[in-house]
Motif scaffolding. Structure first.
Motif, PDB file in Angstrom:
ATOM      1  N   GLU A  38       9.682  63.120  21.725  1.00  0.00           N
ATOM      2  CA  GLU A  38       9.440  63.642  20.377  1.00  0.00           C
ATOM      3  C   GLU A  38       7.964  63.534  20.002  1.00  0.00           C
ATOM      4  O   GLU A  38       7.139  63.195  20.806  1.00  0.00           O
ATOM      5  CB  GLU A  38      10.235  62.837  19.350  1.00  0.00           C
ATOM      6  CG  GLU A  38      11.690  62.673  19.639  1.00  0.00           C
ATOM      7  CD  GLU A  38      12.336  61.781  18.584  1.00  0.00           C
ATOM      8  OE1 GLU A  38      13.513  61.968  18.346  1.00  0.00           O
ATOM      9  OE2 GLU A  38      11.644  60.916  18.010  1.00  0.00           O
ATOM     10  N   HIS A  64      11.467  56.889  15.160  1.00  0.00           N
ATOM     11  CA  HIS A  64      11.756  58.258  15.558  1.00  0.00           C
ATOM     12  C   HIS A  64      10.932  59.242  14.742  1.00  0.00           C
ATOM     13  O   HIS A  64      10.223  58.864  13.818  1.00  0.00           O
ATOM     14  CB  HIS A  64      13.256  58.572  15.551  1.00  0.00           C
ATOM     15  CG  HIS A  64      13.943  58.407  14.236  1.00  0.00           C
ATOM     16  ND1 HIS A  64      14.190  59.466  13.408  1.00  0.00           N
ATOM     17  CD2 HIS A  64      14.440  57.328  13.621  1.00  0.00           C
ATOM     18  CE1 HIS A  64      14.820  59.025  12.326  1.00  0.00           C
ATOM     19  NE2 HIS A  64      14.980  57.730  12.431  1.00  0.00           N
ATOM     20  N   TRP A  65      11.015  60.459  15.154  1.00  0.00           N
ATOM     21  CA  TRP A  65      10.211  61.545  14.627  1.00  0.00           C
ATOM     22  C   TRP A  65      10.505  61.770  13.145  1.00  0.00           C
ATOM     23  O   TRP A  65      11.615  62.098  12.763  1.00  0.00           O
ATOM     24  CB  TRP A  65      10.571  62.786  15.443  1.00  0.00           C
ATOM     25  CG  TRP A  65       9.832  64.023  15.133  1.00  0.00           C
ATOM     26  CD1 TRP A  65       8.630  64.138  14.505  1.00  0.00           C
ATOM     27  CD2 TRP A  65      10.243  65.349  15.477  1.00  0.00           C
ATOM     28  NE1 TRP A  65       8.270  65.456  14.436  1.00  0.00           N
ATOM     29  CE2 TRP A  65       9.229  66.219  15.019  1.00  0.00           C
ATOM     30  CE3 TRP A  65      11.348  65.896  16.131  1.00  0.00           C
ATOM     31  CZ2 TRP A  65       9.311  67.600  15.201  1.00  0.00           C
ATOM     32  CZ3 TRP A  65      11.422  67.257  16.306  1.00  0.00           C
ATOM     33  CH2 TRP A  65      10.411  68.092  15.841  1.00  0.00           C
ATOM     34  N   ARG A 403      17.967  57.849  14.507  1.00  0.00           N
ATOM     35  CA  ARG A 403      18.670  58.963  15.131  1.00  0.00           C
ATOM     36  C   ARG A 403      18.121  59.271  16.517  1.00  0.00           C
ATOM     37  O   ARG A 403      16.937  59.101  16.774  1.00  0.00           O
ATOM     38  CB  ARG A 403      18.531  60.229  14.272  1.00  0.00           C
ATOM     39  CG  ARG A 403      19.268  60.207  12.959  1.00  0.00           C
ATOM     40  CD  ARG A 403      19.307  61.592  12.334  1.00  0.00           C
ATOM     41  NE  ARG A 403      20.316  62.426  12.970  1.00  0.00           N
ATOM     42  CZ  ARG A 403      21.566  62.539  12.529  1.00  0.00           C
ATOM     43  NH1 ARG A 403      21.952  61.873  11.464  1.00  0.00           N
ATOM     44  NH2 ARG A 403      22.424  63.303  13.142  1.00  0.00           N
ATOM     45  N   VAL A 404      18.981  59.743  17.412  1.00  0.00           N
ATOM     46  CA  VAL A 404      18.522  60.333  18.672  1.00  0.00           C
ATOM     47  C   VAL A 404      18.891  61.800  18.763  1.00  0.00           C
ATOM     48  O   VAL A 404      18.212  62.575  19.425  1.00  0.00           O
ATOM     49  CB  VAL A 404      19.056  59.626  19.942  1.00  0.00           C
ATOM     50  CG1 VAL A 404      18.245  58.395  20.235  1.00  0.00           C
ATOM     51  CG2 VAL A 404      20.522  59.294  19.833  1.00  0.00           C
ATOM     52  N   LEU A 405      19.987  62.187  18.118  1.00  0.00           N
ATOM     53  CA  LEU A 405      20.377  63.602  18.133  1.00  0.00           C
ATOM     54  C   LEU A 405      20.053  64.214  16.777  1.00  0.00           C
ATOM     55  O   LEU A 405      20.273  63.585  15.738  1.00  0.00           O
ATOM     56  CB  LEU A 405      21.888  63.748  18.354  1.00  0.00           C
ATOM     57  CG  LEU A 405      22.479  63.391  19.717  1.00  0.00           C
ATOM     58  CD1 LEU A 405      23.969  63.723  19.724  1.00  0.00           C
ATOM     59  CD2 LEU A 405      21.776  64.164  20.840  1.00  0.00           C
ATOM     60  N   SER A 406      19.548  65.440  16.783  1.00  0.00           N
ATOM     61  CA  SER A 406      19.376  66.142  15.517  1.00  0.00           C
ATOM     62  C   SER A 406      20.765  66.412  14.957  1.00  0.00           C
ATOM     63  O   SER A 406      21.769  66.341  15.676  1.00  0.00           O
ATOM     64  CB  SER A 406      18.645  67.463  15.739  1.00  0.00           C
ATOM     65  OG  SER A 406      19.489  68.360  16.435  1.00  0.00           O
ATOM     66  N   ARG A 407      20.817  66.753  13.679  1.00  0.00           N
ATOM     67  CA  ARG A 407      22.127  67.028  13.080  1.00  0.00           C
ATOM     68  C   ARG A 407      22.793  68.232  13.756  1.00  0.00           C
ATOM     69  O   ARG A 407      23.993  68.240  13.979  1.00  0.00           O
ATOM     70  CB  ARG A 407      21.967  67.257  11.574  1.00  0.00           C
ATOM     71  CG  ARG A 407      21.647  65.968  10.843  1.00  0.00           C
ATOM     72  CD  ARG A 407      21.365  66.187   9.368  1.00  0.00           C
ATOM     73  NE  ARG A 407      21.331  64.923   8.632  1.00  0.00           N
ATOM     74  CZ  ARG A 407      20.273  64.143   8.541  1.00  0.00           C
ATOM     75  NH1 ARG A 407      19.141  64.483   9.137  1.00  0.00           N
ATOM     76  NH2 ARG A 407      20.317  63.021   7.864  1.00  0.00           N
ATOM     77  N   LYS A 408      21.954  69.212  14.086  1.00  0.00           N
ATOM     78  CA  LYS A 408      22.485  70.413  14.747  1.00  0.00           C
ATOM     79  C   LYS A 408      23.096  70.038  16.102  1.00  0.00           C
ATOM     80  O   LYS A 408      24.193  70.455  16.442  1.00  0.00           O
ATOM     81  CB  LYS A 408      21.340  71.411  14.931  1.00  0.00           C
ATOM     82  CG  LYS A 408      21.750  72.766  15.460  1.00  0.00           C
ATOM     83  CD  LYS A 408      20.520  73.671  15.591  1.00  0.00           C
ATOM     84  CE  LYS A 408      20.812  74.878  16.460  1.00  0.00           C
ATOM     85  NZ  LYS A 408      19.605  75.677  16.693  1.00  0.00           N
ATOM     86  N   ALA A 409      22.356  69.206  16.849  1.00  0.00           N
ATOM     87  CA  ALA A 409      22.834  68.796  18.171  1.00  0.00           C
ATOM     88  C   ALA A 409      24.106  67.962  18.054  1.00  0.00           C
ATOM     89  O   ALA A 409      25.012  68.065  18.886  1.00  0.00           O
ATOM     90  CB  ALA A 409      21.749  68.010  18.907  1.00  0.00           C
TER      91      ALA A 409
END
Lengths: 476, 137
Positions: A38, A64-65, A403-409
């Protein structure tokens, strides 16, 4: 930009180019790879370029980003020569966590978990556009912004002694409601006593393990007891305060400051605009403390209603309340000697050592309680502040899993799965108001909280006290 | 489909494109309200004219979205459409249509806390203009 590993838990980016200080990252080989994918390290390097930054730009294990500042970032600025930045605090000013421990055990709640979760969801306004049960006039809202938790205590929410077990006593003294815009007040006024949405939650848990019996004893937590952990912040009031000042500071950047990112907009701490933001931010922080004071009281009312028990049977006691999006003036030992700095913690928690004057007598020997919520499927932790945090991180540590996954992912990854049933089969009842919240907040969307806590403990920026296992979660 | 949702670890973003500034701005407004609710279900029963100022075109775009978000978060108004009537480097006039939020009819998809500057500047592309907008949620 080269990332140098110093030891098992520390990485460094040497000072180069426009950086005023180096950047230091607390992590592990297991955690750092995901972060490399990221923009978080680039954001940390940007923070290291801001005027007046002291010693190093710091990243906690859950980094995180974000935007502008990374989430899980800590930066201290000299009060005379440095800046204050709304982006370094974040939109949800004094988003934070509050923990209470009860005298109930598993058998007291076992048959009622689903009823408890449903009743909590019904009684406590959550989700979007929900208004709280508390009706505030503008002048009463100003009192909330001045007094913080104490306002709520005066109204009968919680216990008179709660204030001794809240970061800053639940009130930043420099709050000035005149610094807060009408818009911010308009957004905040109907929202006192609301949980919000997204990652905000109420978690009913059990103390599963105690790692440090002396500290746990001081904090009033013991294995097998039922806990309530709640996570929320200053709602629309804080969002609007941040938005107002980001926008005005973007237009009036101090001369000579070259910003690598608009979202880093800032003002000199000692400037009319810097002071105004600091006063407005304190108002939002106090609103958040009042909000958590009200919500915990409401959650305890639900327990008593559903189980038909008295306050004495419930035996609820506030453990602590911490903020994890804030800027504060604190005295710290720095490379240039002891001085007052403005510590920005964005997705980071204060971790003050044993003996700190900020702690009540009962907690003096153990250090400040640090509350680390995990994701809804695994565990949350209670840690304690350390001397090492005072030396290395301006008395700061991690704030959660990150978080590691975006909400979309996450939504994509959860397709075809029955998350609610999966969690229920593991003994965790989850109720979520938002349509997509369950999927977006699935456990796999977060870093492994146990690994984040292992790094915080191993590097010595806080130490493990107890682990809590969720048994019911109410999501906004 | 002149906008799409993009990945951002902690937050949410949209990529918006259009042949010129007015269409880019109109699509950005629609893109934002699609993240908030199903725009098809908003009626155009109320209209309003707004004047927005900014230091440059990107600032103008972000300020417009901030203003429209405030209409929802502060005033409870859901926006169905935003037609740009005039636009210069430093100001724009737009005519919006929408209705009061009704929890019975409008399911909320995301609580957008704020529109950020994190997406960077409006870019020129072979087809016209493009912008990335990151929301704090």
């Amino acid at each position: 930009m080269e990332l140098l590993q110093i030891d098992d838990y520390r990485w460094e980016i040497k000072k180069a180019g426009a950086m005023n200080v180096p950047a230091r990252i607390y992590s592990s080989t297991a955690l750092i790879e995901a972060v490399k994918q990221e923009e978080a390290f680039k954001q940390l390097v940007n923070v290291a370029q801001l005027p007046g930054i002291v010693d190093a730009a710091l990243a906690m294990p859950d980094i995180h980003w974000g935007y502008g500042f990374p989430i899980g970032g800590v930066a201290a600025f000299d009060c005379d020569t440095g800046i204050i930045s709304p982006g370094g605090v974040g939109y949800d000013i004094n988003c934070g966590v509050r923990l209470s421990c009860t005298k109930l055990t598993r058998k007291d709640v076992e048959g009622s978990l689903e009823t408890l979760a449903v009743a909590m969801q019904k009684q406590i306004p959550s989700g979007v556009g929900q208004k709280g049960a508390i009706r505030l006039t503008n002048s009463e809202l100003k009192k909330v912004m001045k007094q913080g938790s104490q306002w709520a205590i005066n109204q009968g929410y919680g216990d008179a002694s709660d204030g001794t077990r809240i970061e800053d006593g639940g009130c930043m003294p420099n709050a000035d409601p005149d610094a807060v815009s009408q818009r911010a007040m308009e957004r905040g006024r109907p929202q006192l006593g609301t949980l919000g949405s997204g990652n905000h939650f109420i978690e009913i848990g059990l103390v599963e393990n105690v790692f440090d019996p002396a500290a746990a004893d001081a904090f009033g937590i013991a294995e097998g007891f039922v806990t309530v952990l709640l996570h929320t912040g200053s709602r629309g009031l804080g969002h609007q305060v941040c938005d107002d000042f980001l926008s005005s500071m973007t237009r009036r950047q101090p001369k000579g400051i070259r910003l690598p990112d608009r979202q880093l907009a800032c003002a000199m701490f000692r400037s009319p605009e810097g002071e105004q933001y600091f006063h407005a931010m304190a108002c939002a922080a106090n609103f958040a403390w009042a909000n958590r004071q009200v919500l915990m009281h409401m959650a305890m009312d639900v327990f008593m209603d559903v189980l038909g028990i008295s306050p004495r049977d419930l035996g609820a006691r506030l453990v602590y309340d911490v903020c994890h999006n804030i800027a504060k003036t604190e005295h710290h030992e720095t490379a240039g000697g002891r001085r007052m700095v403005c510590v920005h913690r964005k997705g980071a928690t204060r971790s003050f050592a044993p003996g700190s004057s900020q702690l009540c007598d009962q907690y003096k020997a153990a250090g400040q309680p640090v509350l680390i919520p995990g994701d809804m499927g695994t565990a949350s932790y209670v840690l304690a502040g350390t001397e090492n945090a005072m030396k290395e991180t301006f008395g700061s540590t991690c704030h959660g899993a990150g978080r590691v996954l975006s909400r979309k992912a996450a939504v994509k990854a959860s397709r075809g799965r029955r998350l609610r049933e999966e969690l229920e089969s593991r003994g965790i009842f989850v109720r979520a108001t938002g349509k997509q919240t369950m999927a977006e907040e699935m456990p796999e969307a977060y870093k492994d909280v146990a690994e984040v806590v292992r790094v915080a403990h191993g590097s010595g920026i806080s130490r493990k006290v107890a682990k809590l296992r969720p048994i019911a979660v109410i999501k906004g | 489909m002149p906008f799409e949702v993009i990945d951002h670890t902690a937050d949410m973003g949209i990529r918006v494109w259009g042949p010129d500034l007015p269409s880019l701005f109109t699509e950005a407004a629609r893109g934002m309200f699609e993240q908030i609710t199903d725009v098809k279900r908003i009626t155009a029963s109320r209209t309003r004219t707004l004047v927005i100022e900014g230091t440059d075109e990107t600032d103008l775009l972000i300020n417009m979205l901030r203003e429209l978000l405030y209409l929802f978060t502060g005033k409870g108004l859901l926006v169905k459409s935003a037609a740009i009537q005039s636009i210069s480097g430093a100001a724009l006039t737009l005519r919006i249509a929408g209705e009061k939020y009704d929890p019975e009819r409008h399911a909320i998809r995301n609580e957008i806390k704020a529109v950020t500057y994190a997406g960077g500047d409006i870019r020129k592309t072979p087809e016209g203009l493009e912008a990335i907008i990151i929301f704090d949620i």
